[in-house]
Write a protein that holds these residues in place. Structure first.
Motif, PDB file in Angstrom:
ATOM      1  N   VAL A   5       0.845  -1.218   0.063  1.00  0.00           N
ATOM      2  CA  VAL A   5       0.157  -0.014  -0.192  1.00  0.00           C
ATOM      3  C   VAL A   5       0.986   1.160  -0.060  1.00  0.00           C
ATOM      4  CG1 VAL A   5      -1.801   1.160   1.373  1.00  0.00           C
ATOM      5  CG2 VAL A   5      -1.684  -1.104   1.376  1.00  0.00           C
ATOM      6  N   VAL A   6       0.727   2.035  -0.907  1.00  0.00           N
ATOM      7  CA  VAL A   6       1.725   3.268  -1.041  1.00  0.00           C
ATOM      8  C   VAL A   6       0.596   4.463  -0.776  1.00  0.00           C
ATOM      9  CG1 VAL A   6       3.471   2.137  -2.338  1.00  0.00           C
ATOM     10  CG2 VAL A   6       1.489   3.563  -3.475  1.00  0.00           C
ATOM     11  N   GLY A   7       1.232   5.650  -0.379  1.00  0.00           N
ATOM     12  CA  GLY A   7       0.612   6.868  -0.384  1.00  0.00           C
ATOM     13  C   GLY A   7      -0.866   6.976   0.500  1.00  0.00           C
ATOM     14  N   ALA A   8      -0.909   6.152   1.781  1.00  0.00           N
ATOM     15  CA  ALA A   8      -1.818   6.337   2.575  1.00  0.00           C
ATOM     16  C   ALA A   8      -1.456   7.117   3.780  1.00  0.00           C
ATOM     17  CB  ALA A   8      -2.287   4.823   3.141  1.00  0.00           C
ATOM     18  N   PRO A  15       2.084  10.571   6.631  1.00  0.00           N
ATOM     19  CA  PRO A  15       2.068   9.437   5.443  1.00  0.00           C
ATOM     20  C   PRO A  15       2.403   8.056   6.233  1.00  0.00           C
ATOM     21  CG  PRO A  15       3.298  11.649   4.901  1.00  0.00           C
ATOM     22  CD  PRO A  15       2.855  11.652   6.331  1.00  0.00           C
ATOM     23  N   LEU A  16       1.897   7.085   5.487  1.00  0.00           N
ATOM     24  CA  LEU A  16       2.081   5.675   6.103  1.00  0.00           C
ATOM     25  C   LEU A  16       1.927   4.667   4.837  1.00  0.00           C
ATOM     26  CD1 LEU A  16       2.925   3.998   8.831  1.00  0.00           C
ATOM     27  CD2 LEU A  16       0.689   3.908   9.151  1.00  0.00           C
ATOM     28  N   SER A  17       2.907   4.201   4.458  1.00  0.00           N
ATOM     29  CA  SER A  17       2.668   3.057   3.611  1.00  0.00           C
ATOM     30  C   SER A  17       3.405   1.706   4.170  1.00  0.00           C
ATOM     31  CB  SER A  17       3.750   3.345   2.426  1.00  0.00           C
ATOM     32  OG  SER A  17       3.256   4.500   1.639  1.00  0.00           O
ATOM     33  N   LEU A  18       2.917   0.599   3.462  1.00  0.00           N
ATOM     34  CA  LEU A  18       3.239  -0.568   3.944  1.00  0.00           C
ATOM     35  C   LEU A  18       3.395  -1.912   2.931  1.00  0.00           C
ATOM     36  CD1 LEU A  18       0.947  -1.908   6.805  1.00  0.00           C
ATOM     37  CD2 LEU A  18       0.978  -3.187   4.711  1.00  0.00           C
ATOM     38  N   ARG A  19       4.170  -2.611   3.383  1.00  0.00           N
ATOM     39  CA  ARG A  19       4.430  -3.808   2.430  1.00  0.00           C
ATOM     40  C   ARG A  19       4.592  -5.192   3.057  1.00  0.00           C
ATOM     41  NH1 ARG A  19       8.417  -6.858   0.370  1.00  0.00           N
ATOM     42  NH2 ARG A  19       7.812  -7.622  -1.786  1.00  0.00           N
ATOM     43  N   CYS A  20       3.500  -5.994   2.649  1.00  0.00           N
ATOM     44  CA  CYS A  20       3.497  -7.621   3.198  1.00  0.00           C
ATOM     45  C   CYS A  20       4.543  -8.376   2.788  1.00  0.00           C
ATOM     46  CB  CYS A  20       2.152  -7.988   2.892  1.00  0.00           C
ATOM     47  SG  CYS A  20       0.658  -7.126   3.257  1.00  0.00           S
ATOM     48  N   GLU A  21       4.503  -9.301   3.321  1.00  0.00           N
ATOM     49  CA  GLU A  21       5.422 -10.490   2.860  1.00  0.00           C
ATOM     50  C   GLU A  21       4.732 -11.718   3.358  1.00  0.00           C
ATOM     51  OE1 GLU A  21       9.837  -9.119   1.483  1.00  0.00           O
ATOM     52  OE2 GLU A  21       9.776 -10.640   2.982  1.00  0.00           O
ATOM     53  N   VAL A  28       7.241  -0.981   6.817  1.00  0.00           N
ATOM     54  CA  VAL A  28       6.163   0.049   7.355  1.00  0.00           C
ATOM     55  C   VAL A  28       6.875   1.383   7.272  1.00  0.00           C
ATOM     56  CG1 VAL A  28       6.045  -0.677   9.548  1.00  0.00           C
ATOM     57  CG2 VAL A  28       4.074   0.444   8.408  1.00  0.00           C
ATOM     58  N   GLY A  29       6.270   2.523   6.932  1.00  0.00           N
ATOM     59  CA  GLY A  29       6.919   3.611   7.169  1.00  0.00           C
ATOM     60  C   GLY A  29       6.301   4.743   6.109  1.00  0.00           C
ATOM     61  N   LEU A 344       0.454  -1.672  13.318  1.00  0.00           N
ATOM     62  CA  LEU A 344       1.141  -1.876  11.925  1.00  0.00           C
ATOM     63  C   LEU A 344       2.514  -1.704  12.172  1.00  0.00           C
ATOM     64  CD1 LEU A 344      -1.571   0.330   9.965  1.00  0.00           C
ATOM     65  CD2 LEU A 344      -1.237  -2.194  10.439  1.00  0.00           C
ATOM     66  N   GLU A 345       3.326  -2.807  12.650  1.00  0.00           N
ATOM     67  CA  GLU A 345       4.567  -2.867  12.703  1.00  0.00           C
ATOM     68  C   GLU A 345       5.053  -3.666  11.914  1.00  0.00           C
ATOM     69  OE1 GLU A 345       5.078  -2.990  16.874  1.00  0.00           O
ATOM     70  OE2 GLU A 345       4.259  -1.020  17.202  1.00  0.00           O
ATOM     71  N   ARG A 346       6.647  -3.661  11.393  1.00  0.00           N
ATOM     72  CA  ARG A 346       7.301  -4.751  10.703  1.00  0.00           C
ATOM     73  C   ARG A 346       7.440  -6.028  11.683  1.00  0.00           C
ATOM     74  NH1 ARG A 346      12.524  -4.150   7.639  1.00  0.00           N
ATOM     75  NH2 ARG A 346      12.027  -1.805   8.032  1.00  0.00           N
ATOM     76  N   GLY A 347       6.974  -7.238  10.791  1.00  0.00           N
ATOM     77  CA  GLY A 347       6.988  -8.517  11.747  1.00  0.00           C
ATOM     78  C   GLY A 347       5.665  -8.903  12.177  1.00  0.00           C
ATOM     79  N   ASN A 348       4.853  -8.135  12.326  1.00  0.00           N
ATOM     80  CA  ASN A 348       3.280  -8.369  12.911  1.00  0.00           C
ATOM     81  C   ASN A 348       2.501  -8.994  11.812  1.00  0.00           C
ATOM     82  OD1 ASN A 348       3.900  -7.523  15.483  1.00  0.00           O
ATOM     83  ND2 ASN A 348       2.802  -5.801  15.421  1.00  0.00           N
ATOM     84  N   GLN A 349       1.394  -9.423  12.062  1.00  0.00           N
ATOM     85  CA  GLN A 349       0.423  -9.971  11.235  1.00  0.00           C
ATOM     86  C   GLN A 349       0.030  -8.706  10.190  1.00  0.00           C
ATOM     87  OE1 GLN A 349      -2.088 -11.460  14.238  1.00  0.00           O
ATOM     88  NE2 GLN A 349      -1.429 -13.518  13.905  1.00  0.00           N
ATOM     89  N   ALA A 350      -0.007  -9.435   8.937  1.00  0.00           N
ATOM     90  CA  ALA A 350      -0.493  -8.348   7.825  1.00  0.00           C
ATOM     91  C   ALA A 350      -1.874  -8.094   7.990  1.00  0.00           C
ATOM     92  CB  ALA A 350       0.283  -8.451   6.454  1.00  0.00           C
TER      93      ALA A 350
END
Ligand SMILES: [Zn+2]
Length: 415
Positions: A5-8, A15-21, A28-29, A344-350
């Motif tokens: 998700v970009v541009g949220a 501003p807060l964007s996020l990427r899942c794996e 996230v950042g 919404l932190e890195r490593g947490n469930q997406a």
């Protein structure tokens, strides 16, 4: 499929964007760079936040929506709901829960605490829908010691069967209430919950008569009784709590049990009002729920959170009670009490939702206040649970098929 998700923006407007794996948040950042293969969601004009947690429901009661409206709780159960439920099959519960999951996905709920018949059908439906659920089969012995063995068998059977599901499903125990489950059975269930480290989900102090009956029968009020049987613990989920007094609230806070308030259901059945101000002062962990749709009549936690705040302001005769940020935190809070990894932190469930900020009711106000006071669930655009895209642009897979199934089944059950 990997989602970015970009541009949220976040709840703080930054501003807060996020990427899942896979099923977790990889990055996230303020500015996250998607990989070339990612499914990229444009988050412009959207707020990104963790999903809501419905702390108390009977999801499959979508089959009984508006069946027996406007009756008192006991009347409604005895004349309408219990006879209709006697006809329920596991497949009915599956489809009713599938419809509930669609409603929840469409209004931003990512996890629900359920208590209902045919618990494995509930779990199967939640898993197929992609929603997290803490599932309990309803357990009761009608205060009849001769039925206690049967209750124990079904509790163990349901815990084992629910344990076979994947990560989305958490098994739990669901004693219906202190007026339908005998004291020895409550004691046994409390011990079993501790042994298996699972949540216990029970209705508590919903109506005033329950308190008077409990005092007459056991000599103590409902929360004290639960403590005596060993059920007040950090994994206890107590639904309603309208008639808890100061001593009970202090005890619940000390034991770190969670009270889930269900304002729409309490208003509709005229059951009472959860003593929020006193509970907050005592430090009671809290969550928000809808109860089953028969007593609500929907599963929209954005409607519920507004009602929660307004009811408590009115009860306290003080508009400063339960401001929007506090109310919203409670709509998301149960999960952090009983589960890890909701932020919404890195490593947490997406797990996250995107709420539209370009709607008439959400375009210009404060983000949190708009969510609580102005929006309802239809402002939710996108729902992602465990890295899976369950809704985008308000479209959920299988919606038409599920509606068709539920219409037929509801007509049969309520005829
Ligand atoms: Zn309930």
């Amino acid at each position: 499929m990997t989602i970015a998700v970009v541009g949220a923006t976040g709840l703080d407007g930054m501003p807060l964007s996020l990427r899942c794996e896979g099923s977790t948040i990889a990055d996230v950042g303020p500015a996250v760079v998607p990989d070339p293969d990612d499914v990229v969601i444009d988050g412009s004009n959207m707020t990104i936040l963790p999903p809501f947690v419905n702390g108390h429901t009977h999801a499959a009661m979508t089959l009984f929506r508006s069946y027996g409206d406007d009756l008192a709780l006991i009347d409604w159960l005895q004349t309408k709901i219990w006879p209709a439920e006697a006809k329920l099959t596991a497949d009915d519960v599956y489809w009713g829960t599938r419809l509930a999951c669609i409603e929840m996905i469409r209004s931003g709920t990512g996890h629900f605490f359920d208590m209902y018949w045919h618990g494995t059908a509930v779990a199967r439906a939640a898993e197929d829908a992609g929603v997290r659920a803490t599932v309990s089969a309803v357990l009761l012995d009608g205060l009849d010691p001769s039925r206690a063995a049967q209750l124990r068998d079904s509790a163990l059977e349901s815990l084992d069967a629910l344990g076979e599901f994947g990560d989305l499903i958490s098994p739990s125990l669901g004693p219906h209430a202190i007026y339908t489950v005998s004291r020895p059975s409550l004691e046994w269930l409390a011990q079993m919950a501790a042994d298996r480290d699972v949540a216990v989900h029970i209705h508590l102090s919903e109506i005033e008569k329950e308190v008077a009956d409990c005092v007459a029968e056991h000599g103590v009020r409902p929360a004290a009784l639960l403590d005596e049987v060993g059920m007040l613990s950090p994994t206890a989920v107590l639904a309603h709590g309208c008639w808890l007094d100061g001593d009970e609230l202090a005890l619940i806070a000390e034991r770190r049990a969670t009270v889930v308030t269900n304002p729409a259901s309490n208003l509709k059945l005229a059951s009472g009002t959860f003593p929020y101000v006193e509970a907050a002062a005592a430090g009671v962990p809290m969550g928000l729920g809808t109860d089953g749709v028969s007593s609500n009549n929907n599963l929209d936690l954005l409607e519920e959170v507004k009602l929660f705040s307004l009811v408590q302001k009115a009860a306290a005769k003080d508009p400063s009670v339960l401001p929007a940020p506090e109310a919203l935190a409670i709509a998301q809070g149960l999960r952090s009490q009983l589960m890890a990894g909701s932020a919404l932190e890195r490593g947490n469930q997406a797990d996250f939702i995107l709420v539209r900020r370009d709607l008439p009711e959400t375009c210009s106000g404060d983000t949190v206040a708009d969510l609580v006071y102005a929006a309802n669930g239809s402002a939710v655009d996108t729902t992602v649970i465990g890295g899976r895209l369950l809704m985008r642009d308000r479209r959920v897979a299988d919606q038409e098929a599920v509606i068709t199934e539920v219409r037929e089944r509801a007509a049969r059950l309520t005829s």
